[in-house]
Scaffold this motif. Structure first.
Motif, mmCIF file in Angstrom:
data_model
loop_
_atom_site.group_PDB
_atom_site.id
_atom_site.type_symbol
_atom_site.label_atom_id
_atom_site.label_comp_id
_atom_site.label_asym_id
_atom_site.label_seq_id
_atom_site.Cartn_x
_atom_site.Cartn_y
_atom_site.Cartn_z
ATOM 1 N N TRP A 107 12.368 3.258 27.568
ATOM 2 C CA TRP A 107 11.131 2.759 27.148
ATOM 3 C C TRP A 107 11.274 0.878 26.470
ATOM 4 O O TRP A 107 12.558 0.918 26.322
ATOM 5 C CB TRP A 107 10.514 3.301 25.962
ATOM 6 C CG TRP A 107 11.143 3.497 24.575
ATOM 7 C CD1 TRP A 107 11.743 4.608 24.026
ATOM 8 C CD2 TRP A 107 11.248 2.486 23.799
ATOM 9 N NE1 TRP A 107 12.253 4.308 22.690
ATOM 10 C CE2 TRP A 107 11.771 2.901 22.616
ATOM 11 C CE3 TRP A 107 10.737 1.002 23.626
ATOM 12 C CZ2 TRP A 107 12.240 2.341 21.420
ATOM 13 C CZ3 TRP A 107 10.960 0.382 22.433
ATOM 14 C CH2 TRP A 107 11.543 0.930 21.408
ATOM 15 N N THR A 108 10.379 0.400 27.153
ATOM 16 C CA THR A 108 10.349 -1.202 26.947
ATOM 17 C C THR A 108 8.893 -1.381 26.545
ATOM 18 O O THR A 108 8.199 -1.297 27.151
ATOM 19 C CB THR A 108 10.687 -1.736 28.106
ATOM 20 O OG1 THR A 108 11.992 -1.370 28.758
ATOM 21 C CG2 THR A 108 11.002 -3.367 27.950
ATOM 22 N N VAL A 109 8.857 -2.304 25.318
ATOM 23 C CA VAL A 109 7.647 -2.832 24.707
ATOM 24 C C VAL A 109 7.767 -4.218 25.341
ATOM 25 O O VAL A 109 8.633 -4.927 25.164
ATOM 26 C CB VAL A 109 7.669 -2.773 23.393
ATOM 27 C CG1 VAL A 109 6.307 -3.603 22.911
ATOM 28 C CG2 VAL A 109 7.744 -1.379 22.609
ATOM 29 N N VAL A 110 6.461 -4.703 26.058
ATOM 30 C CA VAL A 110 6.654 -5.914 26.801
ATOM 31 C C VAL A 110 5.562 -6.748 26.389
ATOM 32 O O VAL A 110 4.467 -6.407 26.015
ATOM 33 C CB VAL A 110 6.674 -5.656 28.408
ATOM 34 C CG1 VAL A 110 7.904 -5.107 28.747
ATOM 35 C CG2 VAL A 110 5.449 -4.874 28.868
ATOM 36 N N ALA A 111 5.821 -7.888 26.503
ATOM 37 C CA ALA A 111 4.802 -8.992 26.357
ATOM 38 C C ALA A 111 4.591 -9.896 27.634
ATOM 39 O O ALA A 111 5.685 -10.263 28.235
ATOM 40 C CB ALA A 111 5.148 -9.699 25.038
ATOM 41 N N PRO A 130 4.343 -14.334 23.719
ATOM 42 C CA PRO A 130 5.587 -13.627 23.604
ATOM 43 C C PRO A 130 5.672 -12.729 22.354
ATOM 44 O O PRO A 130 6.503 -11.871 21.940
ATOM 45 C CB PRO A 130 6.675 -14.781 23.567
ATOM 46 C CG PRO A 130 5.977 -15.959 23.332
ATOM 47 C CD PRO A 130 4.569 -15.773 23.665
ATOM 48 N N ALA A 131 4.807 -12.921 21.334
ATOM 49 C CA ALA A 131 4.657 -12.404 20.068
ATOM 50 C C ALA A 131 3.735 -10.960 20.114
ATOM 51 O O ALA A 131 3.768 -10.310 19.208
ATOM 52 C CB ALA A 131 4.337 -13.113 18.750
ATOM 53 N N LEU A 132 3.029 -10.868 21.168
ATOM 54 C CA LEU A 132 2.068 -10.050 21.430
ATOM 55 C C LEU A 132 2.152 -8.808 22.275
ATOM 56 O O LEU A 132 2.282 -9.115 23.444
ATOM 57 C CB LEU A 132 0.514 -10.610 21.616
ATOM 58 C CG LEU A 132 -0.548 -9.582 21.748
ATOM 59 C CD1 LEU A 132 -1.079 -9.155 20.429
ATOM 60 C CD2 LEU A 132 -1.962 -10.350 22.317
ATOM 61 N N PRO A 133 2.588 -7.488 21.739
ATOM 62 C CA PRO A 133 2.741 -6.624 22.771
ATOM 63 C C PRO A 133 1.780 -6.388 23.741
ATOM 64 O O PRO A 133 0.649 -6.292 23.228
ATOM 65 C CB PRO A 133 3.066 -5.303 21.934
ATOM 66 C CG PRO A 133 3.589 -5.699 20.472
ATOM 67 C CD PRO A 133 2.709 -7.116 20.442
ATOM 68 N N PRO A 185 10.852 -8.674 27.251
ATOM 69 C CA PRO A 185 10.872 -7.362 26.391
ATOM 70 C C PRO A 185 10.936 -7.660 25.237
ATOM 71 O O PRO A 185 11.741 -8.522 24.293
ATOM 72 C CB PRO A 185 12.306 -6.851 26.853
ATOM 73 C CG PRO A 185 13.035 -8.285 27.349
ATOM 74 C CD PRO A 185 12.143 -9.066 27.675
ATOM 75 N N LEU A 186 10.302 -7.100 24.208
ATOM 76 C CA LEU A 186 10.170 -6.993 22.968
ATOM 77 C C LEU A 186 11.144 -6.206 22.043
ATOM 78 O O LEU A 186 11.579 -6.237 21.059
ATOM 79 C CB LEU A 186 8.824 -7.027 22.184
ATOM 80 C CG LEU A 186 7.792 -8.098 22.830
ATOM 81 C CD1 LEU A 186 6.076 -7.814 22.178
ATOM 82 C CD2 LEU A 186 8.141 -9.445 22.443
ATOM 83 N N ALA A 187 10.999 -5.048 22.583
ATOM 84 C CA ALA A 187 12.010 -3.800 22.106
ATOM 85 C C ALA A 187 12.386 -2.826 23.211
ATOM 86 O O ALA A 187 11.550 -2.836 24.417
ATOM 87 C CB ALA A 187 11.148 -3.121 21.104
#
Length: 113
Positions: free
Chosen positions: A69-73, A78-81, A104-106
């Motif tokens: 799983w990847t949380v992306v922006a 860049p700070a907003l999923p 990728p954020l996480a």
């Protein structure tokens, strides 16, 4: 007498960041991608609403699938999923990197059976 909440399973612990994000941002969706020995689908096979994400993923992990799983922006924000990408496979290589324009954020990976 106090009842103790059961400890989370390893799968629940793995999915906890995604489930937490879905609770905090109920408008967020997840895009589901499938891979196999022939490669990866470029387009998502489906989109999941926030309340479906953890339940959908948990069932597949219990069946022995691999998952990333990847949380992306977007690079512009860049700070907003923007969304969550769920990659599932049994045979073949892990998913490719993100397409251009995404950050990728996480990210976390689950090794299935």
């Amino acid at each position: 007498m106090t009842s103790r909440k059961p400890d989370p399973t390893p799968i629940q612990t793995f999915l906890a960041p995604v489930a937490t994000l879905a609770l905090k941002q109920p408008e967020i969706e997840a895009l589901v991608f499938w891979g196999d020995a022939q490669g990866w689908d470029e387009a998502p096979t489906e989109a999941l609403e926030s309340e479906e994400i953890a339940f959908y993923a948990e069932g597949l992990l219990e069946e022995g699938f691999h998952m990333v799983w990847t949380v992306v922006a977007l690079q512009d924000t860049p700070a907003l999923p923007d969304h969550i990408r769920l990659h599932f496979w049994q045979d073949g290589a892990p998913p490719p990197g993100l397409p251009g324009g995404w950050l990728p954020l996480a990210r976390a990976e689950w090794a299935g059976r």
